[in-house]
Design a protein around this motif. Structure first.
Motif, short mmCIF file in Angstrom:
data_model
loop_
_atom_site.label_atom_id
_atom_site.label_comp_id
_atom_site.label_asym_id
_atom_site.label_seq_id
_atom_site.Cartn_x
_atom_site.Cartn_y
_atom_site.Cartn_z
N TYR A 112 6.96 -3.47 10.59
CA TYR A 112 5.83 -3.07 9.74
C TYR A 112 5.12 -4.35 9.29
N ASN A 113 4.33 -4.91 10.19
CA ASN A 113 3.81 -6.26 9.97
C ASN A 113 2.35 -6.24 9.50
N VAL A 146 -5.82 -5.28 13.49
CA VAL A 146 -6.41 -4.00 13.88
C VAL A 146 -7.67 -3.72 13.05
N GLY A 147 -7.79 -4.41 11.93
CA GLY A 147 -8.98 -4.24 11.09
C GLY A 147 -8.77 -3.30 9.92
N PRO A 194 -3.79 -4.88 4.29
CA PRO A 194 -2.67 -4.78 5.24
C PRO A 194 -1.30 -4.74 4.59
N TRP A 195 -1.12 -5.40 3.42
CA TRP A 195 0.20 -5.36 2.76
C TRP A 195 0.43 -3.99 2.14
N ALA A 207 1.47 -1.73 4.92
CA ALA A 207 2.88 -1.94 5.29
C ALA A 207 3.81 -1.22 4.32
N GLU A 208 3.50 -1.29 3.03
CA GLU A 208 4.36 -0.63 2.04
C GLU A 208 4.30 0.89 2.17
N LEU A 209 3.09 1.40 2.39
CA LEU A 209 2.95 2.86 2.54
C LEU A 209 3.71 3.35 3.76
#
Lengths: 297, 116
Positions: A242-243, A250-251, A255-256, A259-261
Protein backbone atom coordinates in the motif's frame (compact mmCIF):
# COMPACT_ATOMS: atom_id res chain seq x y z
CA UNK A 1 21.62 -24.26 22.50
CA UNK A 2 22.23 -27.91 21.93
CA UNK A 3 24.77 -28.19 19.11
CA UNK A 4 23.78 -31.83 18.66
CA UNK A 5 20.14 -30.86 18.02
CA UNK A 6 21.19 -28.23 15.48
CA UNK A 7 23.52 -30.69 13.76
CA UNK A 8 20.69 -33.23 13.51
CA UNK A 9 18.31 -30.57 12.24
CA UNK A 10 20.65 -29.51 9.44
CA UNK A 11 21.47 -33.14 8.64
CA UNK A 12 17.75 -33.78 8.18
CA UNK A 13 17.81 -31.31 5.28
CA UNK A 14 20.67 -32.76 3.29
CA UNK A 15 18.58 -35.05 1.06
CA UNK A 16 16.12 -32.26 0.29
CA UNK A 17 18.96 -29.80 -0.37
CA UNK A 18 20.64 -32.29 -2.75
CA UNK A 19 17.40 -32.90 -4.64
CA UNK A 20 16.68 -29.17 -4.92
CA UNK A 21 20.26 -28.49 -6.05
CA UNK A 22 19.80 -31.04 -8.82
CA UNK A 23 16.56 -29.36 -9.93
CA UNK A 24 18.23 -25.93 -9.83
CA UNK A 25 21.07 -27.17 -12.06
CA UNK A 26 18.56 -28.62 -14.49
CA UNK A 27 16.61 -25.36 -14.82
CA UNK A 28 19.63 -23.05 -14.73
CA UNK A 29 18.86 -19.99 -16.84
CA UNK A 30 20.48 -16.92 -18.33
CA UNK A 31 18.41 -13.89 -17.29
CA UNK A 32 19.88 -11.82 -20.12
CA UNK A 33 18.63 -14.06 -22.93
CA UNK A 34 15.52 -15.78 -21.67
CA UNK A 35 13.20 -12.79 -22.05
CA UNK A 36 12.72 -10.42 -25.01
CA UNK A 37 11.98 -7.01 -23.54
CA UNK A 38 9.71 -4.80 -25.70
CA UNK A 39 11.12 -1.34 -26.38
CA UNK A 40 8.12 0.29 -24.73
CA UNK A 41 4.85 -0.67 -23.03
CA UNK A 42 1.47 1.03 -22.80
CA UNK A 43 0.43 1.23 -19.15
CA UNK A 44 -3.05 2.58 -19.88
CA UNK A 45 -3.82 0.03 -22.60
CA UNK A 46 -2.69 -3.23 -21.04
CA UNK A 47 -2.89 -4.95 -17.65
CA UNK A 48 0.35 -5.44 -15.73
CA UNK A 49 -1.24 -6.74 -12.50
CA UNK A 50 -4.37 -8.75 -11.89
CA UNK A 51 -6.98 -6.15 -10.91
CA UNK A 52 -8.29 -8.34 -8.07
CA UNK A 53 -4.87 -8.14 -6.39
CA UNK A 54 -4.62 -4.36 -6.48
CA UNK A 55 -4.53 -2.47 -3.20
CA UNK A 56 -7.61 -0.42 -4.02
CA UNK A 57 -9.69 -3.30 -5.37
CA UNK A 58 -12.96 -3.66 -3.50
CA UNK A 59 -12.67 -0.23 -1.90
CA UNK A 60 -14.96 2.75 -2.55
CA UNK A 61 -11.98 4.43 -4.24
CA UNK A 62 -11.85 1.65 -6.85
CA UNK A 63 -15.42 2.36 -7.85
CA UNK A 64 -14.48 5.94 -8.62
CA UNK A 65 -11.58 5.07 -10.95
CA UNK A 66 -12.09 4.91 -14.71
CA UNK A 67 -10.68 2.00 -16.71
CA UNK A 68 -7.54 3.83 -17.84
CA UNK A 69 -6.71 4.87 -14.27
CA UNK A 70 -7.28 1.32 -13.04
CA UNK A 71 -4.79 0.05 -15.62
CA UNK A 72 -2.33 2.80 -14.71
CA UNK A 73 -2.64 1.75 -11.06
CA UNK A 74 -2.06 -1.87 -12.10
CA UNK A 75 1.11 -0.83 -13.94
CA UNK A 76 2.58 1.15 -11.04
CA UNK A 77 1.59 -1.55 -8.54
CA UNK A 78 3.40 -4.09 -10.73
CA UNK A 79 6.52 -1.91 -10.47
CA UNK A 80 5.93 -1.62 -6.71
CA UNK A 81 5.56 -5.40 -6.38
CA UNK A 82 8.80 -5.93 -8.29
CA UNK A 83 10.48 -3.21 -6.20
CA UNK A 84 9.49 -4.74 -2.88
CA UNK A 85 10.82 -8.04 -4.18
CA UNK A 86 14.11 -6.34 -5.08
CA UNK A 87 14.44 -4.91 -1.57
CA UNK A 88 13.45 -8.21 0.03
CA UNK A 89 15.92 -10.13 -2.11
CA UNK A 90 18.72 -7.68 -1.31
CA UNK A 91 18.34 -8.50 2.39
CA UNK A 92 17.97 -12.17 1.58
CA UNK A 93 21.15 -12.23 -0.51
CA UNK A 94 23.08 -10.48 2.26
CA UNK A 95 21.85 -13.04 4.78
CA UNK A 96 22.57 -16.02 2.53
CA UNK A 97 26.04 -14.78 1.65
CA UNK A 98 26.83 -14.32 5.35
CA UNK A 99 25.88 -17.94 6.02
CA UNK A 100 27.66 -19.57 3.05
CA UNK A 101 30.15 -22.22 4.27
CA UNK A 102 29.53 -21.43 7.91
CA UNK A 103 30.69 -24.59 9.67
CA UNK A 104 27.32 -25.57 11.12
CA UNK A 105 25.52 -24.99 7.78
CA UNK A 106 28.17 -26.56 5.55
CA UNK A 107 25.96 -29.51 4.66
CA UNK A 108 23.53 -27.25 2.79
CA UNK A 109 26.16 -24.91 1.29
CA UNK A 110 25.65 -26.28 -2.23
CA UNK A 111 22.00 -25.37 -2.13
CA UNK A 112 22.67 -21.96 -0.56
CA UNK A 113 24.76 -21.23 -3.68
CA UNK A 114 21.73 -21.93 -5.89
CA UNK A 115 19.43 -19.98 -3.59
CA UNK A 116 21.73 -16.95 -3.78
CA UNK A 117 22.21 -17.26 -7.54
CA UNK A 118 18.49 -17.54 -8.20
CA UNK A 119 17.59 -14.59 -5.99
CA UNK A 120 20.08 -12.45 -7.88
CA UNK A 121 18.55 -13.51 -11.19
CA UNK A 122 15.05 -12.71 -9.97
CA UNK A 123 16.21 -9.22 -9.10
CA UNK A 124 17.63 -8.83 -12.61
CA UNK A 125 14.13 -9.46 -14.01
CA UNK A 126 12.43 -7.19 -11.49
CA UNK A 127 15.01 -4.46 -11.96
CA UNK A 128 14.84 -4.90 -15.74
CA UNK A 129 11.15 -4.05 -15.73
CA UNK A 130 11.37 -1.18 -13.27
CA UNK A 131 14.32 0.56 -14.90
CA UNK A 132 13.03 0.12 -18.47
CA UNK A 133 9.42 1.15 -18.00
CA UNK A 134 8.82 2.58 -14.53
CA UNK A 135 11.09 3.09 -11.53
CA UNK A 136 12.34 1.20 -8.52
CA UNK A 137 10.15 2.29 -5.64
CA UNK A 138 11.94 2.91 -2.35
CA UNK A 139 11.39 0.75 0.69
CA UNK A 140 10.56 2.15 4.09
CA UNK A 141 12.02 -0.89 5.83
CA UNK A 142 15.23 0.00 7.57
CA UNK A 143 17.66 -2.56 8.97
CA UNK A 144 17.60 -2.62 12.75
CA UNK A 145 20.63 -2.34 14.96
CA UNK A 146 19.39 -4.75 17.60
CA UNK A 147 21.50 -7.86 17.95
CA UNK A 148 20.28 -11.19 19.20
CA UNK A 149 21.99 -14.54 19.90
CA UNK A 150 23.10 -16.24 16.69
CA UNK A 151 20.55 -19.07 16.84
CA UNK A 152 17.76 -16.50 17.21
CA UNK A 153 19.13 -14.42 14.33
CA UNK A 154 19.34 -17.52 12.12
CA UNK A 155 15.82 -18.58 12.93
CA UNK A 156 14.36 -15.11 12.38
CA UNK A 157 16.25 -14.67 9.12
CA UNK A 158 14.90 -17.86 7.58
CA UNK A 159 11.40 -17.45 9.06
CA UNK A 160 11.09 -13.90 7.70
CA UNK A 161 12.38 -15.08 4.33
CA UNK A 162 9.70 -17.75 4.28
CA UNK A 163 6.90 -15.30 5.19
CA UNK A 164 8.04 -12.79 2.57
CA UNK A 165 8.33 -15.42 -0.15
CA UNK A 166 5.06 -17.16 0.63
CA UNK A 167 3.08 -13.92 0.37
CA UNK A 168 4.81 -12.86 -2.85
CA UNK A 169 4.43 -16.35 -4.30
CA UNK A 170 0.67 -16.19 -4.04
CA UNK A 171 0.75 -13.06 -6.22
CA UNK A 172 3.17 -14.74 -8.63
CA UNK A 173 1.03 -17.86 -8.89
CA UNK A 174 -2.14 -15.93 -9.73
CA UNK A 175 -0.53 -13.42 -12.07
CA UNK A 176 1.60 -15.95 -13.92
CA UNK A 177 -1.62 -17.60 -15.08
CA UNK A 178 -3.68 -14.48 -15.74
CA UNK A 179 -4.12 -14.26 -19.52
CA UNK A 180 -5.25 -10.62 -19.25
CA UNK A 181 -1.71 -9.60 -18.31
CA UNK A 182 0.98 -8.31 -20.66
CA UNK A 183 3.31 -11.16 -21.63
CA UNK A 184 6.29 -9.61 -19.82
CA UNK A 185 4.32 -9.38 -16.57
CA UNK A 186 3.13 -12.97 -16.97
CA UNK A 187 6.65 -14.18 -17.65
CA UNK A 188 8.18 -12.43 -14.64
CA UNK A 189 5.49 -13.75 -12.30
CA UNK A 190 5.45 -17.26 -13.72
CA UNK A 191 9.22 -17.57 -13.76
CA UNK A 192 9.49 -16.33 -10.20
CA UNK A 193 6.84 -18.77 -9.00
CA UNK A 194 8.58 -21.67 -10.75
CA UNK A 195 11.90 -20.89 -9.11
CA UNK A 196 10.48 -19.95 -5.72
CA UNK A 197 8.67 -23.25 -5.37
CA UNK A 198 12.05 -24.82 -4.58
CA UNK A 199 12.93 -22.08 -2.10
CA UNK A 200 9.59 -22.51 -0.35
CA UNK A 201 10.15 -26.24 0.17
CA UNK A 202 13.63 -25.59 1.55
CA UNK A 203 12.41 -22.65 3.65
CA UNK A 204 9.63 -24.55 5.39
CA UNK A 205 11.84 -27.53 6.21
CA UNK A 206 14.67 -25.34 7.46
CA UNK A 207 12.40 -23.13 9.58
CA UNK A 208 10.75 -26.16 11.18
CA UNK A 209 14.15 -27.80 11.79
CA UNK A 210 15.67 -24.67 13.32
CA UNK A 211 12.63 -24.18 15.52
CA UNK A 212 12.85 -27.75 16.83
CA UNK A 213 16.55 -27.37 17.48
CA UNK A 214 16.61 -23.91 19.02
CA UNK A 215 13.29 -23.07 20.66
CA UNK A 216 13.56 -25.60 23.55
CA UNK A 217 16.45 -23.53 24.92
CA UNK A 218 14.70 -20.16 24.69
CA UNK A 219 13.06 -18.71 27.79
CA UNK A 220 9.65 -17.04 27.84
CA UNK A 221 11.02 -13.57 27.10
CA UNK A 222 12.99 -14.84 24.09
CA UNK A 223 10.01 -16.70 22.72
CA UNK A 224 7.83 -13.60 23.15
CA UNK A 225 10.43 -11.51 21.34
CA UNK A 226 10.63 -13.97 18.42
CA UNK A 227 6.87 -14.21 18.10
CA UNK A 228 6.45 -10.44 18.34
CA UNK A 229 9.09 -9.94 15.67
CA UNK A 230 7.40 -12.35 13.24
CA UNK A 231 3.95 -10.89 13.85
CA UNK A 232 5.25 -7.38 13.17
CA UNK A 233 7.08 -8.67 10.08
CA UNK A 234 3.70 -9.61 8.59
CA UNK A 235 2.56 -6.01 9.15
CA UNK A 236 5.73 -4.44 7.73
CA UNK A 237 5.67 -6.74 4.69
CA UNK A 238 2.04 -6.10 3.87
CA UNK A 239 2.36 -2.35 4.40
CA UNK A 240 4.66 -2.18 1.38
CA UNK A 241 1.81 -3.28 -0.88
CA UNK A 242 0.00 0.00 0.00
CA UNK A 243 2.53 2.53 -1.22
CA UNK A 244 1.66 6.26 -1.25
CA UNK A 245 4.39 6.80 -3.88
CA UNK A 246 2.37 4.61 -6.26
CA UNK A 247 -0.84 6.51 -5.58
CA UNK A 248 1.00 9.79 -6.23
CA UNK A 249 2.32 8.44 -9.56
CA UNK A 250 -1.20 7.44 -10.54
CA UNK A 251 -2.31 11.00 -9.81
CA UNK A 252 -4.50 10.37 -6.76
CA UNK A 253 -4.93 13.18 -4.24
CA UNK A 254 -3.69 12.70 -0.65
CA UNK A 255 -1.66 9.53 -1.34
CA UNK A 256 -1.01 8.89 2.39
CA UNK A 257 -4.71 9.16 3.13
CA UNK A 258 -5.42 6.73 0.28
CA UNK A 259 -2.90 4.27 1.76
CA UNK A 260 -4.56 4.44 5.18
CA UNK A 261 -8.05 4.03 3.76
CA UNK A 262 -7.03 1.07 1.62
CA UNK A 263 -5.14 -0.59 4.50
CA UNK A 264 -8.17 -0.35 6.80
CA UNK A 265 -10.78 -1.39 4.22
CA UNK A 266 -12.49 -4.66 5.30
CA UNK A 267 -12.18 -6.23 1.84
CA UNK A 268 -8.43 -5.56 1.83
CA UNK A 269 -8.03 -6.89 5.36
CA UNK A 270 -9.76 -10.07 4.28
CA UNK A 271 -7.53 -10.24 1.20
CA UNK A 272 -4.39 -10.05 3.37
CA UNK A 273 -5.74 -12.68 5.75
CA UNK A 274 -6.56 -15.02 2.86
CA UNK A 275 -3.19 -14.62 1.13
CA UNK A 276 -1.35 -15.11 4.46
CA UNK A 277 -3.43 -18.08 5.59
CA UNK A 278 -1.23 -20.97 4.36
CA UNK A 279 1.89 -19.46 5.84
CA UNK A 280 0.08 -18.50 9.06
CA UNK A 281 -1.32 -22.03 9.36
CA UNK A 282 2.19 -23.47 9.02
CA UNK A 283 3.55 -21.14 11.69
CA UNK A 284 0.74 -21.99 14.09
CA UNK A 285 0.76 -25.76 13.53
CA UNK A 286 4.52 -25.88 14.15
CA UNK A 287 4.01 -23.90 17.37
CA UNK A 288 6.12 -21.00 16.14
CA UNK A 289 3.18 -18.61 16.47
CA UNK A 290 0.41 -19.14 18.98
CA UNK A 291 -2.13 -16.98 17.15
CA UNK A 292 -2.86 -15.32 13.85
CA UNK A 293 -0.84 -12.12 13.25
CA UNK A 294 -4.00 -10.05 13.54
CA UNK A 295 -2.31 -6.64 13.42
CA UNK A 296 -1.62 -7.34 9.74
CA UNK A 297 -5.29 -7.89 9.05
CA UNK B 1 -1.34 22.13 7.99
CA UNK B 2 -1.53 20.37 11.32
CA UNK B 3 -0.56 22.15 14.51
CA UNK B 4 2.33 20.92 16.62
CA UNK B 5 -0.17 19.93 19.32
CA UNK B 6 -2.08 17.75 16.85
CA UNK B 7 1.13 16.19 15.56
CA UNK B 8 2.32 15.30 19.05
CA UNK B 9 -1.04 13.87 20.05
CA UNK B 10 -1.19 11.75 16.92
CA UNK B 11 2.33 10.44 17.48
CA UNK B 12 1.63 9.66 21.15
CA UNK B 13 -1.52 7.82 20.25
CA UNK B 14 0.30 5.79 17.59
CA UNK B 15 3.17 4.88 19.93
CA UNK B 16 0.76 3.79 22.64
CA UNK B 17 -1.11 1.60 20.16
CA UNK B 18 2.14 -0.21 19.26
CA UNK B 19 4.13 -0.25 22.51
CA UNK B 20 1.78 -2.38 24.53
CA UNK B 21 3.62 -1.96 27.83
CA UNK B 22 3.57 1.84 27.83
CA UNK B 23 0.64 3.87 28.99
CA UNK B 24 -0.44 7.49 28.78
CA UNK B 25 0.99 10.17 31.08
CA UNK B 26 -0.28 10.03 34.62
CA UNK B 27 -0.84 12.86 37.12
CA UNK B 28 2.29 13.60 39.09
CA UNK B 29 4.63 12.49 36.31
CA UNK B 30 7.58 14.83 36.12
CA UNK B 31 7.31 14.95 32.33
CA UNK B 32 4.89 17.41 30.74
CA UNK B 33 1.33 16.17 30.64
CA UNK B 34 0.29 16.51 27.04
CA UNK B 35 -3.23 15.36 27.68
CA UNK B 36 -5.09 12.45 26.16
CA UNK B 37 -5.50 12.19 22.42
CA UNK B 38 -8.90 13.36 21.29
CA UNK B 39 -9.02 11.44 18.04
CA UNK B 40 -11.18 8.61 19.28
CA UNK B 41 -8.16 6.41 19.99
CA UNK B 42 -8.58 3.77 22.68
CA UNK B 43 -7.87 4.56 26.30
CA UNK B 44 -4.17 3.87 26.90
CA UNK B 45 -4.22 3.63 30.67
CA UNK B 46 -1.80 1.44 32.57
CA UNK B 47 -1.80 -2.14 31.27
CA UNK B 48 -4.07 -4.41 33.30
CA UNK B 49 -3.51 -7.70 31.49
CA UNK B 50 -0.51 -8.84 33.47
CA UNK B 51 1.96 -7.49 30.88
CA UNK B 52 5.05 -5.73 32.24
CA UNK B 53 4.48 -2.02 32.75
CA UNK B 54 7.20 0.11 31.14
CA UNK B 55 5.73 3.25 32.64
CA UNK B 56 4.15 6.35 31.20
CA UNK B 57 4.94 7.65 27.75
CA UNK B 58 6.41 11.13 27.64
CA UNK B 59 7.75 13.01 24.64
CA UNK B 60 11.28 12.17 25.77
CA UNK B 61 10.72 8.45 26.34
CA UNK B 62 13.33 6.54 24.27
CA UNK B 63 11.28 4.54 21.76
CA UNK B 64 13.74 2.15 20.14
CA UNK B 65 16.77 2.34 22.41
CA UNK B 66 14.89 0.62 25.20
CA UNK B 67 13.05 -1.66 22.76
CA UNK B 68 9.58 -0.30 23.34
CA UNK B 69 9.24 -0.36 19.57
CA UNK B 70 10.95 -2.63 17.03
CA UNK B 71 12.76 -1.55 13.89
CA UNK B 72 9.95 -3.35 12.07
CA UNK B 73 7.64 -0.57 13.29
CA UNK B 74 9.62 1.97 11.25
CA UNK B 75 7.74 1.54 7.94
CA UNK B 76 4.46 2.38 9.68
CA UNK B 77 6.05 5.25 11.60
CA UNK B 78 7.55 6.68 8.41
CA UNK B 79 4.18 6.51 6.68
CA UNK B 80 2.60 8.35 9.60
CA UNK B 81 5.32 11.04 9.65
CA UNK B 82 5.07 11.54 5.89
CA UNK B 83 1.32 11.89 6.23
CA UNK B 84 1.64 14.40 9.07
CA UNK B 85 4.14 16.59 7.22
CA UNK B 86 2.56 16.05 3.79
CA UNK B 87 5.72 15.08 1.95
CA UNK B 88 7.99 12.06 1.54
CA UNK B 89 10.97 11.38 3.80
CA UNK B 90 14.21 10.43 2.09
CA UNK B 91 15.07 7.13 3.74
CA UNK B 92 18.65 7.29 2.42
CA UNK B 93 19.14 10.46 4.44
CA UNK B 94 18.16 9.01 7.81
CA UNK B 95 20.63 9.04 10.68
CA UNK B 96 20.90 6.98 13.86
CA UNK B 97 18.90 8.72 16.52
CA UNK B 98 16.34 10.29 14.18
CA UNK B 99 13.62 8.20 15.80
CA UNK B 100 14.85 8.49 19.39
CA UNK B 101 11.71 9.94 20.97
CA UNK B 102 8.67 12.02 20.10
CA UNK B 103 10.53 15.32 20.65
CA UNK B 104 13.14 14.21 18.11
CA UNK B 105 10.52 13.04 15.62
CA UNK B 106 8.73 16.37 15.78
CA UNK B 107 11.83 18.49 15.38
CA UNK B 108 13.53 16.26 12.78
CA UNK B 109 10.59 15.48 10.51
CA UNK B 110 7.84 17.97 11.20
CA UNK B 111 9.86 21.17 11.11
CA UNK B 112 8.88 22.39 14.54
CA UNK B 113 10.64 22.85 17.88
CA UNK B 114 10.74 20.50 20.81
CA UNK B 115 8.37 22.39 23.05
CA UNK B 116 4.66 21.87 22.75
Amino acid sequence: MSQARLKDAIASLTDTAARLSHLSQRSYQNPYTVLDWPTAVEPEQEWFSSPELLSLYGTPLWQGLDERTRRRLAFHEAANFYSLNIHGEKSLMQGLAARLYRRDLAEVADYLHHFLDEENKHSIFFGGFCTRYARVYRTRQIAGTQTRPRDVEDFLFFAKTMIFEEIADRYNWIQGRDIRLHQVARFINNNHHFEESRHLIFGRQLVAALWSACAPDWDGAQLADVRGELEQFFVASWREYYNPDVYADVGLDDPWGVAELAWAEPSQREHRRKVSSKCGHFLITTGILTKEPTDAF
Amino acid sequence: MRSEKEIRETLRSWVLSKAKNLHGSVPGNSAPDHGAPDDGAPDHGAPDDGAPDDGALTDSTPLFEERRLRSLHLPELLLLLERLRGEPIDVDDLRPGDFRDIDTLVSRFCGVGVTA
